[in-house]
Scaffold this active site. Structure first.
Site, PDB file in Angstrom:
ATOM      1  CG  HIS A  18      46.046  -6.206  15.600  1.00 25.03           C
ATOM      2  ND1 HIS A  18      46.552  -5.478  14.551  1.00 25.03           N
ATOM      3  CD2 HIS A  18      46.001  -7.487  15.158  1.00 25.03           C
ATOM      4  CE1 HIS A  18      46.805  -6.278  13.521  1.00 25.03           C
ATOM      5  NE2 HIS A  18      46.462  -7.498  13.865  1.00 25.03           N
ATOM      6  CG  ASP A 128      47.100  -2.130  14.687  1.00 21.51           C
ATOM      7  OD1 ASP A 128      47.371  -2.992  15.532  1.00 21.51           O
ATOM      8  OD2 ASP A 128      46.858  -2.387  13.484  1.00 21.51           O
ATOM      9  CB  ALA A 358      42.077 -23.071  24.312  1.00 17.98           C
ATOM     10  CG  ASN A 379      49.714 -11.585  19.251  1.00 18.25           C
ATOM     11  OD1 ASN A 379      50.755 -10.928  19.178  1.00 18.25           O
ATOM     12  ND2 ASN A 379      48.528 -11.023  19.245  1.00 18.25           N
ATOM     13  CB  ALA A 398      46.476 -12.705   7.792  1.00 19.09           C
ATOM     14  CD  GLN A 400      46.969 -17.160  10.486  1.00 16.82           C
ATOM     15  OE1 GLN A 400      46.510 -18.199  10.030  1.00 16.82           O
ATOM     16  NE2 GLN A 400      46.260 -16.354  11.256  1.00 16.82           N
TER      17      GLN A 400
END
Length: 487
Positions: A18, A128, A358, A379, A398, A400
């Site tokens: 975020h 936010d 990564a 993101n 969440a 997803q």
């Protein structure tokens, strides 16, 4: 007036994904208009949180760059935190963020009193989506609030839909709906939405209370900026106008942090060198975000799938947090061979590479990467779109699962490994996805020409929309006009 800045107060949630996206929004705004300046008030995660060091490092790196007309202030933190109940995690998050209101009030009071000395007039708060308690604080200063919604328009519409549903029916009925196995029609989706892809946590009174709290507060804002673009979510964006009392909507995305620096990990250069030696579009990249990890049984299933698929792979394998760890952030294995099937690393040495953390942007940008097995954080989806890399969906927590449904079923930009896989972040047990299912998904990912072509075309659109005359460029322009009008 020509030299007067409009000062914006940015308040991101203490979550690294975020923070990065809202700061990229800040950079976009100050680069677009010289009259804007921004103060970012940084809420540090609770003491002992692993994500705290990542946020501190990131903010320090930005401060060292001295970004013109953006400054950062770290907020103090109470020594005694709000009580934490494992059965009510979002209540703790909300109370923790709201405990910083007094510090924000003090800083903004000073900014208002010094508006003629180094500050412009405070033209608004940009908060936010998780920081809704700050709306009341902005009202104390008689300045408007704008919400930055870090997810997509379809999910925003879903939360507004749930709020309307609760207002029309009792909450117990809605909780029963979440726990059923059916499909419902939601305005933001073309296809009926299966309840199995509803976000985890909404099926409890605590979770639903939090949804209602935030969605009602969003409606008090003057505007909502959504990190998406019209060409991607045409239907979902259009559907938002069907809800009552919704603020002005601005589609401002894709807002991305595309810096490819490798300073965060000394092994990153080695990863890129390994990719340099692979053929174009030949490598499947597996990465599941800062909170994405699996137990040993699931890790072995993934390994078997990769080995059986025969495809080249780059796998970001993360260690689950320890039981006494306050944060759910993952870490790196000292020796990943200890959790992988015996001999796996030796057998796949010619075609695969197992890593820890990564450098995701640098990897997705590389010509050798031909597919991305992802947890479907928004993101990550936007980054994959930007570089035109097709997705295979493996959601974890969440919203997803809903992101995965949108990408596979609504938009045809991804293939499915799973749409409804869920892990409870506070008790990370979940159903095992078998190697057979994973292997099938990987083969589809690497061989589906239609999805690959669609993704490349949408990637072109995602870049064009941010350029002059693009739809998001125009939407950001309207937003800036509104911000300046506040002074």
């Amino acid at each position: 007036m020509a030299n007067t800045f409009a000062e914006l107060v940015f308040i991101p949630a203490p979550v690294i994904g975020h923070i990065k996206s809202i700061i990229e929004l800040a950079r976009l705004l100050v680069n677009r208009d010289q009259r804007l300046s921004i103060t970012v008030l940084v809420i540090k995660p609770p003491s002992g949180s692993r994500s705290g060091s990542a946020i501190a490092t990131y903010i320090e790196s930005l401060a060292n760059k001295a970004i013109e007309r953006i400054r950062f202030i770290e907020l103090p933190q109470d020594e005694i935190l709000p009580p934490r109940d494992p059965k009510a995690p979002m209540t703790f998050v909300n109370n923790f963020i709201n405990s910083h209101c007094k510090y924000v009030r003090n800083i903004v009071t000073d900014m208002v009193s010094q508006s003629q000395v180094g500050y412009g007039r405070v033209a608004g708060f940009v908060i936010d989506m998780l920081c809704t308690g700050m709306i009341d604080l902005a009202n104390e200063f008689n300045v408007p609030t704008y919400v930055f919604f870090t997810s997509n328009a379809a999910y925003l519409g879903f939360e507004l839909f749930i709020q309307n549903l609760c207002d029309e029916q009792n909450q117990d009925h809605v909780i029963m709906l979440f726990n059923s196995d059916t499909e419902i029609v939601v305005p933001g989706f073309v296809n009926p939405l299966p309840t199995k892809v509803f976000p985890s946590g909404f099926d409890t009174k605590e979770g639903l209370d939090y949804v209602l709290l935030t969605s009602r507060k969003w409606k008090e804002a003057k505007g909502i900026m959504v990190n998406t673009f019209l060409e991607l979510e045409t239907h979902a964006i259009g559907s938002l106008s069907s809800y009552n009392n919704v603020p002005c909507m601005y589609h401002v995305g894709p807002i991305l942090n595309l810096e490819r620096g490798t300073t965060a990990n000394t092994d990153a250069d080695d990863v890129i060198r390994w990719l340099d030696g692979q053929p174009d579009s030949s490598v499947v990249f597996l990465c599941f975000g800062s909170l994405g990890s699996f137990d040993e049984v699931q890790v072995k299933e993934i390994a078997h799938a990769l080995e059986q698929s025969g495809h080249r792979f780059l796998w970001s394998l993360r260690r689950p947090p320890s039981p006494n760890q306050t944060s759910r952030a993952t870490g790196d294995y000292e020796d990943p061979g200890g959790i992988l099937p015996e001999g796996f690393l030796e057998r796949t040495a010619g075609i695969g590479k197992v890593i820890g953390w990564a450098p995701q942007v640098a990897i997705l940008a590389h010509r050798a990467v031909g597919g991305f097995v992802s947890h479907c954080g928004w993101n990550s989806i936007l980054e994959s779109l930007w570089f035109g890399v097709p997705l295979a969906t493996w959601p974890i927590y969440a919203e997803q699962q809903m992101n995965a449904f949108e990408m596979v079923v609504e938009l045809g930009l991804a293939v499915e490994i799973k749409l409804d896989h869920k892990t409870d972040l506070f008790s990370p047990k979940s159903d095992i996805v078998t190697s057979k299912v994973i292997e099938s998904g990987i083969r589809q990912l690497m061989n589906n020409i239609e999805v690959r072509d669609r993704m490349k075309e949408m990637g072109k659109m995602s870049r064009a929309t941010m350029r002059e005359r693009g739809s998001s460029y125009a939407s950001v322009g309207h937003l800036i006009e509104d911000l300046i009008s506040n002074i």
